[in-house]
Design a protein around this motif. Structure first.
Motif, PDB file in Angstrom:
ATOM      1  N   GLY A   1     -59.283  34.546 -29.939  1.00 37.99           N
ATOM      2  CA  GLY A   1     -60.163  35.147 -29.276  1.00 37.99           C
ATOM      3  C   GLY A   1     -59.543  36.408 -28.400  1.00 37.99           C
ATOM      4  O   GLY A   1     -60.121  37.192 -28.096  1.00 37.99           O
TER       5      GLY A   1
ATOM      6  N   LEU B   1     -67.788  31.036 -36.889  1.00 37.55           N
ATOM      7  CA  LEU B   1     -68.444  30.649 -35.732  1.00 37.55           C
ATOM      8  C   LEU B   1     -70.036  30.625 -35.524  1.00 37.55           C
ATOM      9  O   LEU B   1     -70.557  30.247 -34.793  1.00 37.55           O
ATOM     10  CB  LEU B   1     -68.108  31.751 -34.331  1.00 37.55           C
ATOM     11  CG  LEU B   1     -66.617  31.785 -34.237  1.00 37.55           C
ATOM     12  CD1 LEU B   1     -66.421  32.921 -32.898  1.00 37.55           C
ATOM     13  CD2 LEU B   1     -65.964  30.432 -33.922  1.00 37.55           C
TER      14      LEU B   1
ATOM     15  N   TRP C   1     -66.263  28.776 -30.592  1.00 40.68           N
ATOM     16  CA  TRP C   1     -65.556  29.981 -30.061  1.00 40.68           C
ATOM     17  C   TRP C   1     -64.274  29.976 -30.890  1.00 40.68           C
ATOM     18  O   TRP C   1     -63.589  29.130 -31.462  1.00 40.68           O
ATOM     19  CB  TRP C   1     -65.364  29.794 -28.725  1.00 40.68           C
ATOM     20  CG  TRP C   1     -64.301  28.929 -28.086  1.00 40.68           C
ATOM     21  CD1 TRP C   1     -63.018  28.875 -27.777  1.00 40.68           C
ATOM     22  CD2 TRP C   1     -64.536  27.567 -27.860  1.00 40.68           C
ATOM     23  NE1 TRP C   1     -62.374  27.566 -27.515  1.00 40.68           N
ATOM     24  CE2 TRP C   1     -63.364  26.568 -27.516  1.00 40.68           C
ATOM     25  CE3 TRP C   1     -65.739  26.478 -27.958  1.00 40.68           C
ATOM     26  CZ2 TRP C   1     -63.389  25.295 -27.235  1.00 40.68           C
ATOM     27  CZ3 TRP C   1     -65.833  25.404 -27.815  1.00 40.68           C
ATOM     28  CH2 TRP C   1     -64.493  24.654 -27.530  1.00 40.68           C
TER      29      TRP C   1
ATOM     30  N   HIS D   1     -60.530  28.314 -34.754  1.00 42.47           N
ATOM     31  CA  HIS D   1     -61.565  28.215 -33.906  1.00 42.47           C
ATOM     32  C   HIS D   1     -61.942  26.809 -33.470  1.00 42.47           C
ATOM     33  O   HIS D   1     -61.062  25.824 -34.143  1.00 42.47           O
ATOM     34  CB  HIS D   1     -62.813  28.690 -34.703  1.00 42.47           C
ATOM     35  CG  HIS D   1     -63.224  28.005 -35.875  1.00 42.47           C
ATOM     36  ND1 HIS D   1     -62.565  27.784 -37.147  1.00 42.47           N
ATOM     37  CD2 HIS D   1     -64.516  27.104 -35.999  1.00 42.47           C
ATOM     38  CE1 HIS D   1     -63.189  26.924 -37.852  1.00 42.47           C
ATOM     39  NE2 HIS D   1     -64.266  26.630 -37.414  1.00 42.47           N
TER      40      HIS D   1
ATOM     41  N   ASN E   1     -63.135  34.699 -35.611  1.00 43.87           N
ATOM     42  CA  ASN E   1     -64.364  34.807 -36.506  1.00 43.87           C
ATOM     43  C   ASN E   1     -64.152  35.623 -37.568  1.00 43.87           C
ATOM     44  O   ASN E   1     -65.245  36.144 -38.039  1.00 43.87           O
ATOM     45  CB  ASN E   1     -65.642  35.120 -35.484  1.00 43.87           C
ATOM     46  CG  ASN E   1     -67.115  34.780 -36.197  1.00 43.87           C
ATOM     47  OD1 ASN E   1     -67.016  33.734 -36.889  1.00 43.87           O
ATOM     48  ND2 ASN E   1     -67.831  35.728 -36.187  1.00 43.87           N
TER      49      ASN E   1
ATOM     50  N   SER F   1     -63.860  37.843 -32.647  1.00 38.51           N
ATOM     51  CA  SER F   1     -63.639  36.829 -31.886  1.00 38.51           C
ATOM     52  C   SER F   1     -64.557  36.418 -30.557  1.00 38.51           C
ATOM     53  O   SER F   1     -64.906  37.554 -30.011  1.00 38.51           O
ATOM     54  CB  SER F   1     -62.221  36.684 -31.715  1.00 38.51           C
ATOM     55  OG  SER F   1     -61.203  36.688 -32.885  1.00 38.51           O
ATOM     56  N   ARG F   2     -64.477  35.507 -30.162  1.00 42.64           N
ATOM     57  CA  ARG F   2     -65.081  35.073 -28.848  1.00 42.64           C
ATOM     58  C   ARG F   2     -64.367  34.017 -28.135  1.00 42.64           C
ATOM     59  O   ARG F   2     -63.749  33.185 -28.788  1.00 42.64           O
ATOM     60  CB  ARG F   2     -66.660  34.113 -29.341  1.00 42.64           C
ATOM     61  CG  ARG F   2     -67.764  35.139 -30.028  1.00 42.64           C
ATOM     62  CD  ARG F   2     -68.603  34.356 -30.065  1.00 42.64           C
ATOM     63  NE  ARG F   2     -69.750  35.178 -30.964  1.00 42.64           N
ATOM     64  CZ  ARG F   2     -70.497  34.444 -31.871  1.00 42.64           C
ATOM     65  NH1 ARG F   2     -70.575  33.154 -32.008  1.00 42.64           N
ATOM     66  NH2 ARG F   2     -71.375  35.127 -32.472  1.00 42.64           N
ATOM     67  N   THR F   3     -64.217  34.204 -26.996  1.00 39.13           N
ATOM     68  CA  THR F   3     -63.527  33.386 -26.080  1.00 39.13           C
ATOM     69  C   THR F   3     -64.326  32.355 -25.272  1.00 39.13           C
ATOM     70  O   THR F   3     -63.639  31.488 -24.628  1.00 39.13           O
ATOM     71  CB  THR F   3     -62.764  34.387 -25.046  1.00 39.13           C
ATOM     72  OG1 THR F   3     -63.908  34.972 -24.201  1.00 39.13           O
ATOM     73  CG2 THR F   3     -61.866  35.343 -25.530  1.00 39.13           C
ATOM     74  N   GLU F   4     -65.614  32.297 -25.507  1.00 41.74           N
ATOM     75  CA  GLU F   4     -66.195  31.365 -24.735  1.00 41.74           C
ATOM     76  C   GLU F   4     -67.234  30.664 -25.943  1.00 41.74           C
ATOM     77  O   GLU F   4     -67.778  31.315 -26.765  1.00 41.74           O
ATOM     78  CB  GLU F   4     -67.362  31.777 -23.563  1.00 41.74           C
ATOM     79  CG  GLU F   4     -66.456  32.277 -22.465  1.00 41.74           C
ATOM     80  CD  GLU F   4     -67.222  33.105 -21.455  1.00 41.74           C
ATOM     81  OE1 GLU F   4     -68.483  32.890 -21.490  1.00 41.74           O
ATOM     82  OE2 GLU F   4     -66.618  33.785 -20.444  1.00 41.74           O
ATOM     83  N   PRO F   5     -67.681  29.327 -25.671  1.00 43.27           N
ATOM     84  CA  PRO F   5     -68.493  28.679 -26.571  1.00 43.27           C
ATOM     85  C   PRO F   5     -69.977  29.538 -26.686  1.00 43.27           C
ATOM     86  O   PRO F   5     -70.360  29.956 -25.553  1.00 43.27           O
ATOM     87  CB  PRO F   5     -68.705  27.557 -25.848  1.00 43.27           C
ATOM     88  CG  PRO F   5     -67.580  27.245 -24.895  1.00 43.27           C
ATOM     89  CD  PRO F   5     -67.043  28.576 -24.758  1.00 43.27           C
ATOM     90  N   THR F   6     -70.268  29.912 -27.984  1.00 43.69           N
ATOM     91  CA  THR F   6     -71.579  30.563 -28.334  1.00 43.69           C
ATOM     92  C   THR F   6     -72.378  29.514 -29.274  1.00 43.69           C
ATOM     93  O   THR F   6     -71.960  28.957 -30.346  1.00 43.69           O
ATOM     94  CB  THR F   6     -71.239  31.698 -28.754  1.00 43.69           C
ATOM     95  OG1 THR F   6     -70.497  32.553 -27.904  1.00 43.69           O
ATOM     96  CG2 THR F   6     -72.683  32.467 -29.074  1.00 43.69           C
TER      97      THR F   6
END
Length: 183
Positions: A82, A137, A129, A116, A132, A147-152
């Motif tokens: 991410g 994700l 996270w 991930h 993606n 991409s995401r760096t925190e849980p979603t």
């Protein structure tokens, strides 16, 4: 050699980790810091992760590893998926020591895919996270493939009972026994 007892094992692309009580030991390649010992040096035998985690579950992805604690917190080390889109800080792409994942609490299950990671909490809510690029994700929108760096939280799931992450996909079994997959 070097590991007297293992309560759980997990394998990533080119590294393996074992949990012995609450301690985590890893060995293999370490080019992304996935062994969690503060270096990029590979180890042929198990090396203790440089943190007291009180781990109750471990999961290894391609070049990262995560552990869930008794308290329901998640710590990960290795490639920080991410963060790859920030070329100004390549050293920020790696965590050589276990780093607490903000936003992951009350976790009862973790699993790591290729690039991930996903968790399931006490309410059965799944959050993911990391990378993606294939929709792993679970946002459901092609416009949200970044991409995401925190849980979603993954939308559209009822309370879940089980979670599994593959290379570029993820599946969850709802408490109704319905299985849903994405990616």
């Amino acid at each position: 050699p070097g590991l007297d007892r293992a309560d759980e094992i997990t394998a990533g692309w080119d590294h393996t980790c074992a949990r012995s009580g609450g301690a985590v030991f890893c060995w293999g390649q370490n080019s992304h810091g996935q062994l969690g010992d503060g270096t990029f040096e590979p180890h042929l035998t198990p090396s203790r992760v440089a943190a007291e985690l009180s781990a109750v579950e471990i999961a290894a992805g391609w070049s990262h590893t995560c552990a869930r604690t008794r308290e329901g917190e998640v710590y990960c080390w290795g490639r920080r998926w991410g963060d790859e889109e920030d070329p100004a800080t390549p050293e920020g792409r790696y965590s050589l020591f276990p780093m607490r994942i903000e936003g992951a609490s009350g976790v009862v299950e973790i699993d790591a895919g290729g690039a991930h990671t996903c968790t399931r909490d006490t309410e059965g809510v799944v959050a993911c996270w990391g990378r993606n690029n294939n929709g792993q994700l679970g946002s459901g929108l092609a416009s949200e493939l970044g991409s995401r760096t925190e849980p979603t939280v993954v939308p559209g799931l009822g309370p879940t009972e089980e979670l599994v992450a593959g290379w570029v996909h993820t599946c969850a079994r709802e408490r109704s026994d319905r299985v849903l997959c994405w990616g």
